[in-house]
Design a protein around this motif. Structure first.
Motif, short mmCIF file in Angstrom:
data_model
loop_
_atom_site.label_atom_id
_atom_site.label_comp_id
_atom_site.label_asym_id
_atom_site.label_seq_id
_atom_site.Cartn_x
_atom_site.Cartn_y
_atom_site.Cartn_z
N GLY A 1 -6.42 5.33 3.81
CA GLY A 1 -5.36 6.23 4.25
C GLY A 1 -5.95 7.50 4.86
N LYS B 1 -4.68 4.76 13.01
CA LYS B 1 -3.79 4.09 12.07
C LYS B 1 -3.78 2.60 12.39
N SER C 1 -3.25 3.28 6.57
CA SER C 1 -1.85 3.67 6.49
C SER C 1 -1.69 5.12 6.92
N GLN D 1 0.83 -1.20 0.00
CA GLN D 1 0.00 0.00 0.00
C GLN D 1 0.87 1.26 0.00
N GLN E 1 5.58 6.20 5.76
CA GLN E 1 5.59 4.73 5.68
C GLN E 1 4.92 4.23 4.42
N ASN F 1 3.33 0.22 3.28
CA ASN F 1 2.77 -0.86 4.09
C ASN F 1 2.68 -2.16 3.31
#
Length: 314
Positions: A234, A269, A282, A45, A303, A305
């Motif tokens: 997200g 998250k 994410s 992701q 980040q 994922n």
């Protein structure tokens, strides 16, 4: 005073360094009745880039992605930093450098250009067309991956619940009430409704779906909450500004009565579950400028994922 200034300088240096590195976050997700052929299926992701650049020509981000073995890659919105932005290069450069795009899909976020050009006909926007030329497909309805006889389908969450037209609780495009657009969307929904039974159903959305919205969808007579095995989203950036021992002070969530301030920390998250719907959020890569002087991340590393599907008892 001197100590305070030293701490401030150290914090500034750390924050700059932290905002320009990339962490890889791994999460195993148990799926009920997951076919053996799909055990270990990996989804990479990428979310909320916001035109952020990681090294010359996005080398750091491209290298991070290409170092990972995955079966599908999904982009869950806000690759751009505003609906009117034409600075496609940060996103397009990433796409041009990625090697694994056999199964690659995108769903739009609130900071992305509109997905369609609606005039006498319905056409994908310049932004979407450029993305698809670089190997990533706009997930309008659903797409299916087959592995040794087992199928895994990715579906556009908003469309799949029947959210045709003016959406409730999320931003709407300028053409949301256009009759041609509504007819086109209805056709996509009918195509999805005709799909055969699917072994595994993964929904993609930019916006997390909070508990109150799930309740709303279940209660609404014109919406349908399908039997999703997982929802991938997200948007929140993990709160963007996070404080040690406290967490996120704010998330952009219209469904919260307090405007998103002081959100429940187990809904900011990572993985959570409500009424049988597993959802992974994410924190993404970039930062937004909802507050102009806070366009950075604090104690909140960028980040990407890796989500690995596992058999429930595996």
């Amino acid at each position: 005073m001197v100590v305070f200034l030293v701490v401030l300088v150290v914090l500034a240096i750390y924050t700059f360094w932290d905002n320009n590195r990339i962490t890889v976050v791994k999460q195993d997700i148990a799926i009920d009745d997951l076919p053996e052929q799909l055990d270990g299926f990996k989804i990479l992701q990428i979310s909320d880039l916001h035109e952020k650049v990681f090294g010359k020509n996005q080398k750091k981000l491209i290298n991070a992605i290409n170092s990972i073995e995955y079966d599908a890659i999904v982009f869950t919105g806000d690759m751009m930093d505003g609906v009117s932005s034409t600075n496609y290069k940060p996103f397009y450069t990433v796409l041009e450098g990625i090697k694994g795009k056999e199964h690659a899909w995108y769903v739009p976020g609130n900071a992305d250009p509109e997905s369609y050009q609606v005039n006498q006909t319905i056409n994908k926007s310049e932004f979407v067309q450029g993305m698809e030329k670089r190997g990533v497909t706009f997930l309008e309805s659903y797409e299916t991956v087959s592995m040794d006889g087992a199928t895994l389908s990715f579906v556009n969450f908003e469309l799949s619940i029947g959210n045709v037209g003016i959406p409730n609780g999320i931003p709407k495009p300028s053409y949301a009430s256009n009759k041609k657009y509504l007819t086109y969307q209805q056709g996509l929904l009918e195509e999805l409704n005709k799909a055969a039974d699917l072994d595994v159903l993964i929904a993609l959305n930019h916006y997390p779906v909070v508990d109150s919205r799930i309740d709303h969808i279940e209660d609404a007579t014109d919406l349908k909450l399908r039997d999703y095995d997982l929802l991938i989203t997200g948007h929140y950036h993990g709160g963007q500004i996070r404080l040690p021992f406290i967490g996120a002070l704010f998330v952009p969530e219209a469904w919260y009565g307090n405007g998103g301030f002081f959100p429940p920390q187990d809904r900011v998250k990572g993985l959570w579950e409500y009424k049988g719907l597993k959802q992974y959020v994410s924190t993404g890569l970039g930062s937004s400028d909802a507050i102009s002087f806070l366009k950075f991340r604090l104690f909140n590393s960028p980040q990407i994922n890796i989500l690995t599907l596992k058999q429930e008892n595996g």
